[in-house]
Structures are given as structure tokens and as C-alpha cells.
Motif scaffolding. Structure first.
Motif, short mmCIF file in Angstrom:
data_model
loop_
_atom_site.label_atom_id
_atom_site.label_comp_id
_atom_site.label_asym_id
_atom_site.label_seq_id
_atom_site.Cartn_x
_atom_site.Cartn_y
_atom_site.Cartn_z
N TYR A 144 0.85 -1.19 0.00
CA TYR A 144 0.00 0.00 0.00
C TYR A 144 0.89 1.24 0.00
O TYR A 144 1.54 1.55 1.00
CB TYR A 144 -0.92 -0.02 1.22
CG TYR A 144 -1.81 -1.25 1.27
CD1 TYR A 144 -3.03 -1.27 0.61
CD2 TYR A 144 -1.38 -2.41 1.93
CE1 TYR A 144 -3.82 -2.41 0.62
CE2 TYR A 144 -2.16 -3.54 1.94
CZ TYR A 144 -3.38 -3.54 1.28
OH TYR A 144 -4.16 -4.68 1.30
N HIS A 145 0.89 1.95 -1.14
CA HIS A 145 1.66 3.19 -1.23
C HIS A 145 0.94 4.34 -0.54
O HIS A 145 1.57 5.34 -0.20
CB HIS A 145 1.92 3.55 -2.70
CG HIS A 145 2.67 2.50 -3.47
ND1 HIS A 145 3.89 2.00 -3.07
CD2 HIS A 145 2.36 1.84 -4.62
CE1 HIS A 145 4.31 1.10 -3.94
NE2 HIS A 145 3.39 0.97 -4.89
N LEU A 146 -0.38 4.20 -0.38
CA LEU A 146 -1.22 5.18 0.34
C LEU A 146 -1.11 6.57 -0.28
O LEU A 146 -1.02 7.57 0.41
CB LEU A 146 -0.83 5.22 1.83
CG LEU A 146 -1.02 3.91 2.59
CD1 LEU A 146 -0.61 4.07 4.05
CD2 LEU A 146 -2.44 3.42 2.47
N GLY A 147 -1.14 6.60 -1.61
CA GLY A 147 -1.13 7.87 -2.32
C GLY A 147 -2.54 8.34 -2.64
O GLY A 147 -3.39 8.47 -1.76
N ALA A 148 -2.81 8.57 -3.93
CA ALA A 148 -4.11 9.08 -4.34
C ALA A 148 -5.23 8.07 -4.09
O ALA A 148 -6.38 8.46 -3.89
CB ALA A 148 -4.07 9.45 -5.82
N ALA A 149 -4.91 6.78 -4.09
CA ALA A 149 -5.92 5.75 -3.83
C ALA A 149 -5.33 4.70 -2.91
O ALA A 149 -4.11 4.48 -2.89
CB ALA A 149 -6.38 5.11 -5.14
#
Length: 542
Positions: free
Chosen positions: A316-321
Motif C-alpha cells: 500500500y503506497h497510500l497515495g491518491a488511492a
């Protein structure tokens, strides 16, 4: 190169071809008579003639061997309508006159056809072969010469003509033979260069990437972060949103990559799977390719999830989504009071939890199921003002409904001490173990939990360095339960309930394997700026 040709005979061509032997014949025949002259025997005539009724006549096998006004009678060319040498038809000249006319015609045709005007002094022709061996005559002059395909060289009867005399063919091709390989698709035929290969002909530029590895381990299939500075390398060369970017190793093997962030005005973030990183220095080069010269639709592209195919169960990069980049695609959904905010993270964007939000992974059945090792890692930035107990993440046990019991749970107590709960079996008791005494608040730290269930032992790494190693006394050696977990959550209990996190999370990862110490250290070094990947000057396609 000179070519071998065979001449076709016409009606009088047989007589004309025989003239090529006249000089030699005269040299060997003393007292021979000229054509049409009186004779007593054939020995007094030329080699190609016979004595018929006191006159030297051209020998023949058919009318084709005679002049137009003659016919082949009893093996000799006789005036048409004549039964003998001296029988001239009405209105015709006498035998002697007709023979003289025939002889003059024959001599003239032989002279005209002895060689084409264009042929040089080296031209030669077929000598006296039997009429049955020659092709049937054709009135077209261009067809009187044809390539000989039956003889390998110019020996014997076959003569060699200069390329200047090729009336029935195009000008000779003097170019070198084409050695180009057949076109089986540009993706399968890389263009060669000094380094060994060029990945794809449609890509006109590349940049060498070098990966540093200060650890003592050789690490394979490692997801490394490339921070691409678009002020140094023009990111417009890689197409809209980096769609035309490709990565390949030095043997032109395409490597998977995932673009987390594309910013043509700043820094773009690209994850790529390095096949092998040697210890102690820089690894072998891999290459970043771009600048598409033809339609990019022909370029192969590996799935981005292949970057994370080496044992990952959640990325999970936890950026835009809140999406899962691993092959399991176990995406998250927000819950609680409001949503998490997008903020600057340790790598690109992260998510801020304000004390009432959670990200639930509600279909997380595979997480840490039936494994003998596990690794959970993340970047954590605790809010300096938070003092109450808070859950960083939780993974439920394998029950049919959500419970407060966790297969693994990471939290911070109200005293600021971090601890973790680890279970092998769903029925194991809750036994928290300390993982940190005090993290610096307001600062990102890389926290990794590594569990070897067969020992059983828990290892903790903070910022790439092992800080503790604790035996799990309440666990018997083996693997985790084979029942699937039912829930998992970030920033809350595994069922999404309180106590909630107050802080920022970034780059959360779950693995069903116990990563090595070198892997964890390289992961930390790779993700913090400036990283471990350096980019060299651009190279043009050969």
C-alpha cells in the motif's frame, strides 16, 4: 560476374552456328570445296556438308536446318520442289544459280548471327551440338539467349557471355547479398549495439541505472525505488504519464515496473524489480528506455504487480488511492469518522490518521495464513500531541466474524512504548512484546516486524537496524493457522474499531516470508532520499 548462356537455333541458325568451326575445318581439310561447288564425294565438301548428286549440300535433320527456300531431303538441304541438284522448277534459276544464291544467303546469315553487335571480343557461343539438344527457335531476338541452369561452369559446350549482353534480363545487380534477418516482430529482435543489445527498436534512447548495495548479501528480485528527477531527464520522452517507459536488464530482458507518481515538473517515483543485486558496491547495470519513435502499442508491458510477486501479500503506497499493488489486489476502503488525508509521506504521498479514521482490508483472507515466516513493514510518523493508546495496524485471527483478537497487531501504549502481539495459532494467548521504547515524534521511522514461527522468534528493525530479538515463549514452533484471516485494518483494530491512530502512515507492506536482515536494510536505504539508484547519461540507439 559472367553468366553461362546457351544459344537457341533458328531455321538457318544451325548453319550459322556451324561457321564457328569453319576455320578449324578448313585447316584440317585439304582440297575441300566451298558450299554449292561440284563434288564427286562428301570428302570433298566441308565437314557440315554432304555431296548430293555432284553438289556440296548443307547436311540437315529437318527443314529447320535449311534456308527458307530449301527443304531437308534425304539428309541434305535441297531447293524446294527439286528432286535433284539439277532440276530447277519453272521460272527458277538453274541448279548452279540456285546453289550460288543459297550459298550467299547462308554466308550472309552466318556472318550476321555469328555474334550480337553488343558482344565484346570475349563472347563465345554454342558449337555444333545436335539440333535435338537445342530449344525450339523463337522469332523474338530477346529470347535467343537464355541463362544456362544445367551446367555449373563454362566448360565444354557451354560458353560464358559478358554481363553486357543480357537482352532479356534487367541490368545486373552488383549489390551485396541482403543478410537481414526476417522480420518476426520488433519486440523479438533487439538491435545489436556495443553493449550487447538494445531492448526495442521503437525506443530511441536509454539511461543506464546502477544500484548500490552496501550490505554483505546478494539479493534477488528486489523492488527498488527509482527517484527520477524530471529536471535532469526530460520525462516527456516517456510519453503521457510515463506510458512509454520501459526497463530492461543488460541482456535485454524486460523488467516489471510500477509508477507510483508521475510528475513532469518534479520527481517521479518508479518501482522496479531488480533481478540480482550483488553485495558490497554497485550491481550490474539495468536500463531505463524511452523516446518512442513508432507506435507504442507494439511495446510489450509486464503487469505492475509483477514487481511485488516475491512473497508480498499486500503493498500500500497510500497515495491518491488506497490500492494493493501486490498480486492479491486486496484494496482498502475508508471507515470511521471521515477519511484519511493525503499528505507528504516518506515516499511521495502518505495518509494522515486524525484519531477517528481507519482503512479496512475486509477481504484479507490470505494475510499470514499457513506461513512459517512473516514480515510487516511501514513508515510511521507519530503525532507529537498524541498520548493515549493507539493501534497502528491489526490482522484478525481466522474466525467467522471480526474479533478483537489479532494474528498480529502493532500499537503504541499510553506511555509511548511500542509493542506487538504475535500469534501462531488462533488460540494463542495475547502476549505483547516491546518493539520500541520511544520513537522520535513528528519524524518518519521505518518500522519492520520479522517473525520466524519455526524458532519461534520476533525480530524488530527500526530504520534498517535490528533493535531487538525476542523468543516467543507462548508459541510452539511451526506455522500459522491455515484458517484465513477475516479482516485487517490500518490505523485501528483489525475490525476497524478504536483505539485509533493519530499520525501518518506510508508504504505499508505484508509478506508471507521472513525477509533477511540485508533485505530489510536495503529496503530502508532504497526508500529514503536520495535512494540507492543512480542514473547515467543518455545513450542513443545504434
Amino acid at each position: 560476374m559472367a553468366r553461362t548462356w546457351t544459344r537457341r537455333a533458328t531455321g538457318a541458325g544451325r548453319a550459322a552456328s556451324a561457321l564457328a568451326l569453319i576455320a578449324g575445318a578448313l585447316a584440317g581439310c585439304q582440297g575441300c570445296q566451298q558450299a554449292g561447288a561440284p563434288c564427286a564425294t562428301s570428302a570433298q565438301c566441308l565437314e557440315s556438308e554432304v555431296c548430293v548428286e555432284g553438289i556440296c549440300r548443307q547436311a540437315c535433320n529437318s527443314d529447320l536446318d535449311c534456308l527458307g527456300r530449301e527443304s531437308c531431303q534425304s539428309g541434305a538441304c535441297m531447293p524446294r520442289g527439286d528432286a535433284g541438284a539439277g532440276d530447277a522448277g519453272a521460272g527458277d534459276a538453274g541448279a548452279g544459280d540456285a546453289s550460288a544464291a543459297d550459298r550467299n544467303d547462308r554466308d550472309r546469315l552466318a556472318t550476321d548471327r555469328a555474334a550480337p553487335p553488343e558482344a565484346g571480343p570475349d563472347a563465345a557461343f554454342v558449337d555444333g551440338a545436335a539440333a535435338g539438344d537445342l530449344a525450339r527457335p523463337d522469332t523474338a531476338a530477346a529470347d535467343r539467349w537464355r541463362p544456362d541452369v544445367s551446367r555449373p561452369d563454362a566448360t565444354g559446350d557451354i560458353a560464358v557471355l559478358p554481363d553486357a549482353w543480357r537482352p532479356d534480363l534487367a541490368e545486373p545487380d552488383t549489390t551485396l547479398p541482403d543478410t537481414t534477418l526476417p522480420d518476426t516482430g520488433a519486440a523479438d529482435l533487439p538491435s545489436p549495439d556495443a553493449a550487447g543489445c538494445w531492448y526495442h527498436d521503437a525506443l530511441r534512447m536509454r539511461w543506464p541505472l546502477t544500484i548500490a548495495n552496501p550490505t554483505a548479501e546478494t539479493i534477488a528480485d528486489f523492488p527498488v525505488l527509482l527517484r527520477l528527477d524530471c529536471a535532469v531527464v526530460a520525462c516527456s520522452l516517456f510519453g503521457p504519464n510515463g506510458a512509454d517507459l520501459r526497463v530492461a536488464d543488460d541482456s535485454c530482458q524486460l523488467l516489471p515496473h510500477e509508477i507510483e507518481l508521475w510528475d513532469t515538473d518534479g520527481e517521479s517515483l518508479i518501482w522496479l524489480r531488480a533481478p540480482l543485486i550483488e553485495p558490497g558496491g554497485s550491481s550490474a547495470r539495468i536500463y531505463l528506455y524511452g523516446d518512442v519513435g513508432t507506435s507504442p502499442s507494439i511495446l510489450p508491458l509486464l503487469p505492475a504487480s509483477d514487481v511485488w510477486s516475491n512473497g508480498y501479500q499486500g503493498v500500500y503506497h497510500l497515495g491518491a488511492a488506497v490500492t494493493d499493488s501486490s498480486p492479491l489486489a486486496n484494496h482498502g476502503t475508508g471507515s470511521g469518522s471521515g477519511t484519511t488525508d493525503q499528505v507528504a509521506g516518506a515516499v511521495g504521498l502518505g495518509r494522515r490518521f486524525k484519531g477517528g479514521q481507519a482503512i479496512r482490508l475486509e477481504d484479507s483472507q490470505p494475510l499470514l495464513q499457513d506461513v512459517d515466516g512473516a514480515t510487516v513493514g511501514l513508515w510511521l510518523n507519530l503525532n507529537p500531541m498524541a498520548t493515549a493508546r493507539q493501534i497502528v495496524l491489526g490482522i484478525s485471527v481466522g474466525s467467522s466474524t471480526p474479533t478483537a483478537s489479532s494474528r498480529m497487531q502493532l500499537q503504541e501504549s499510553d506511555s509511548g512504548v511500542g509493542n506487538v502481539t504475535v500469534r501462531r495459532l488462533d488460540s494463542d494467548p495475547d502476549e505483547p512484546l516491546a518493539v520500541w521504547s520511544a520513537l522520535t515524534r513528528g519524524t518518519f521511522h521505518h518500522v519492520v516486524l520479522r517473525v520466524r514461527y519455526r524458532e519461534p522468534r520476533l525480530y524488530v528493525y527500526i530504520d534498517g537496524v535490528q533493535t531487538s530479538s525476542d523468543a516467543l515463549t507462548h508459541l510452539s514452533p511451526g506455522s500459522t493457522s491455515d484458517t484465513p484471516s477475516r479482516n485487517a485494518a490500518l490505523g485501528a483494530q483489525d475490525d476497524g474499531s478504536a483505539p485509533f491512530l493519530v499520525g501518518i502512515l506510508d508504504e505499508v507492506r505484508f509478506s508471507g516470508v521472513a525477509r533477511s536482515a540485508g533485505w530489510i536494510a536495503l529496503e530502508y536505504l532504497s526508500q529514503q532520499a536520495p535512494g540507492i539508484v543512480s542514473i547515467g547519461p543518455a545513450e542513443a540507439a545504434p
